[in-house]
Design an enzyme around this catalytic site. Structure first.
Site, PDB file in Angstrom:
ATOM      1  N   LEU A   1       0.905  -1.277   0.020  1.00 34.33           N
ATOM      2  CA  LEU A   1      -0.049  -0.015   0.060  1.00 34.33           C
ATOM      3  C   LEU A   1       1.037   1.500   0.233  1.00 34.33           C
ATOM      4  O   LEU A   1       1.843   0.875   0.550  1.00 34.33           O
ATOM      5  CB  LEU A   1      -1.103  -0.163   1.521  1.00 34.33           C
ATOM      6  CG  LEU A   1      -1.691  -1.000   1.214  1.00 34.33           C
ATOM      7  CD1 LEU A   1      -2.345  -1.273   2.613  1.00 34.33           C
ATOM      8  CD2 LEU A   1      -2.878  -1.299  -0.410  1.00 34.33           C
ATOM      9  N   ASP A   2       0.684   2.132  -1.394  1.00 28.53           N
ATOM     10  CA  ASP A   2       1.581   3.350  -1.428  1.00 28.53           C
ATOM     11  C   ASP A   2       1.441   3.670   0.599  1.00 28.53           C
ATOM     12  O   ASP A   2       0.260   3.620   1.056  1.00 28.53           O
ATOM     13  CB  ASP A   2       0.806   4.402  -2.056  1.00 28.53           C
ATOM     14  CG  ASP A   2       0.888   3.889  -3.225  1.00 28.53           C
ATOM     15  OD1 ASP A   2       1.713   2.540  -3.708  1.00 28.53           O
ATOM     16  OD2 ASP A   2       0.173   4.461  -3.846  1.00 28.53           O
ATOM     17  N   ILE A   3       2.562   5.075   0.973  1.00 25.98           N
ATOM     18  CA  ILE A   3       1.937   5.219   1.845  1.00 25.98           C
ATOM     19  C   ILE A   3       1.015   6.355   1.974  1.00 25.98           C
ATOM     20  O   ILE A   3       0.805   6.111   3.193  1.00 25.98           O
ATOM     21  CB  ILE A   3       3.373   6.244   1.974  1.00 25.98           C
ATOM     22  CG1 ILE A   3       3.558   6.815   3.622  1.00 25.98           C
ATOM     23  CG2 ILE A   3       3.885   7.404   1.512  1.00 25.98           C
ATOM     24  CD1 ILE A   3       5.281   8.054   3.825  1.00 25.98           C
TER      25      ILE A   3
END
Length: 160
Positions: free
Chosen positions: A24-26
């Site tokens: 998951l992206d930040i």
């Protein structure tokens, strides 16, 4: 390492041999599986298996039926071939809430698809992987072990 990883956040847990299934992206939240089962990880992530990943997103822009049709035929995000997501929308003039299903796992894929049609993702949450849906009773950042039934959902149609 500039930012903490999910593994870094599991203080006091035995994280040896655990790895995330995808990423998951930040600035993205939601369902993230951790496992020590390499075969399961491969099954869930391999594009050949077409395991759907479902996202809820808030979009700055009006997602119309034309947008939905464009996504169904493929969106060019600058990769070798277009993406083929499934999109449904609840839109008002300035903002849309969508559910999107992808079977690929390209880098920043959801954000890049909307940027390709002139819109911006302002919030993104993975809500399902395959038939496994996020546990809505867990607060953001919390975790728990999967039940045997949930693991069975993930292993559905996996070679034995």
């Amino acid at each position: 390492n500039v930012h903490q990883t999910v593994i870094d956040l599991l203080k006091g847990e035995n994280t040896k041999d655990l790895s995330p299934v995808g990423r998951l992206d930040i600035d993205t939240e939601g369902l993230l599986l951790l496992t020590n089962d390499g075969a399961l990880t491969h099954h869930l992530l391999s594009p050949a298996h077409h395991i759907p990943k479902t996202y809820y997103a808030e979009i700055d822009g009006y997602v119309t039926d034309d947008t939905i049709n464009l996504f169904a035929t493929g969106v060019d995000i600058g990769d070798e071939k277009p993406t083929l997501p499934i999109l449904s929308s609840d839109s008002t003039a300035a903002r849309s809430e969508i559910e999107l299903i992808i079977t690929e796992g390209r880098f920043h894929q959801v954000k890049r698809m909307f940027e390709a049609v002139g819109m911006k993702v302002t919030f993104l949450r993975r809500i399902a992987m395959g038939e496994l849906k996020i546990d809505e009773s867990l607060p953001t950042g919390a975790y728990r072990s999967l039940s045997e039934e949930e693991v069975s959902l993930l292993r559905f149609d996996m070679p034995q």
